[in-house]
Write a protein that holds these residues in place. Structure first.
Motif, PDB file in Angstrom:
ATOM      1  N   ASP A 137       0.833  -1.214   0.000  1.00 49.40           N
ATOM      2  CA  ASP A 137       0.000   0.000   0.000  1.00 49.40           C
ATOM      3  C   ASP A 137       0.863   1.258   0.000  1.00 49.40           C
ATOM      4  N   THR A 138       1.913   1.261   0.801  1.00 48.29           N
ATOM      5  CA  THR A 138       2.832   2.399   0.821  1.00 48.29           C
ATOM      6  C   THR A 138       3.519   2.536  -0.528  1.00 48.29           C
ATOM      7  N   ALA A 139       3.875   1.399  -1.133  1.00 48.93           N
ATOM      8  CA  ALA A 139       4.511   1.414  -2.451  1.00 48.93           C
ATOM      9  C   ALA A 139       3.574   2.012  -3.494  1.00 48.93           C
ATOM     10  N   ASP A 140       2.302   1.607  -3.476  1.00 51.64           N
ATOM     11  CA  ASP A 140       1.323   2.153  -4.415  1.00 51.64           C
ATOM     12  C   ASP A 140       1.180   3.664  -4.260  1.00 51.64           C
ATOM     13  N   THR A 141       1.092   4.122  -3.023  1.00 47.76           N
ATOM     14  CA  THR A 141       0.929   5.551  -2.750  1.00 47.76           C
ATOM     15  C   THR A 141       2.134   6.347  -3.230  1.00 47.76           C
ATOM     16  N   LEU A 142       3.326   5.885  -2.893  1.00 48.85           N
ATOM     17  CA  LEU A 142       4.538   6.586  -3.286  1.00 48.85           C
ATOM     18  C   LEU A 142       4.711   6.566  -4.807  1.00 48.85           C
TER      19      LEU A 142
END
Length: 113
Positions: free
Chosen positions: A23-28
């Motif tokens: 999820d953090t990867a998608d956001t970044l």
């Protein structure tokens, strides 16, 4: 973060970083593309990382981001990654892309101009 000049032979750059969850990867990744700092961010499935941290061997699940950018945006991308990254000492590695399909390399430049 180093602000060294890009070698003149680099047509584009591949920047690699890792994050602790998808999820953090998608956001970044979305933020980097939206800001024009990256033409594309490829998010690999979670893998295992074994590393030394503060005197201990750590084993964690991480996702790897492969970020494609133009030489003109490399320094700004590295700064943005370091500022937004949740890790104290994030992996941010930049590899020059000296050769590739010319149309693809041109596309990277167009998307990050």
């Amino acid at each position: 973060m180093s602000n060294e000049q890009s070698p003149s032979s680099a047509r584009a750059w591949l920047v690699i970083t890792t994050l602790d969850d998808p999820d953090t990867a998608d956001t970044l990744a979305g933020a980097l593309v939206k800001q024009g700092l990256a033409a594309c961010v490829h998010i690999l499935p979670p893998g295992r990382s074994v590393y030394m941290w503060k005197g201990n061997i750590e084993i964690d699940s991480e996702v790897t981001l492969l970020i494609k950018t133009a030489p003109a945006r490399l320094n700004e991308l590295q700064t943005q990654l370091a500022d937004q990254h949740p890790y104290d000492t994030p992996e941010i590695i930049a590899l020059p892309i000296e050769r590739g399909l010319p149309d693809y390399l041109d596309w990277i430049t167009q998307c990050t101009s």
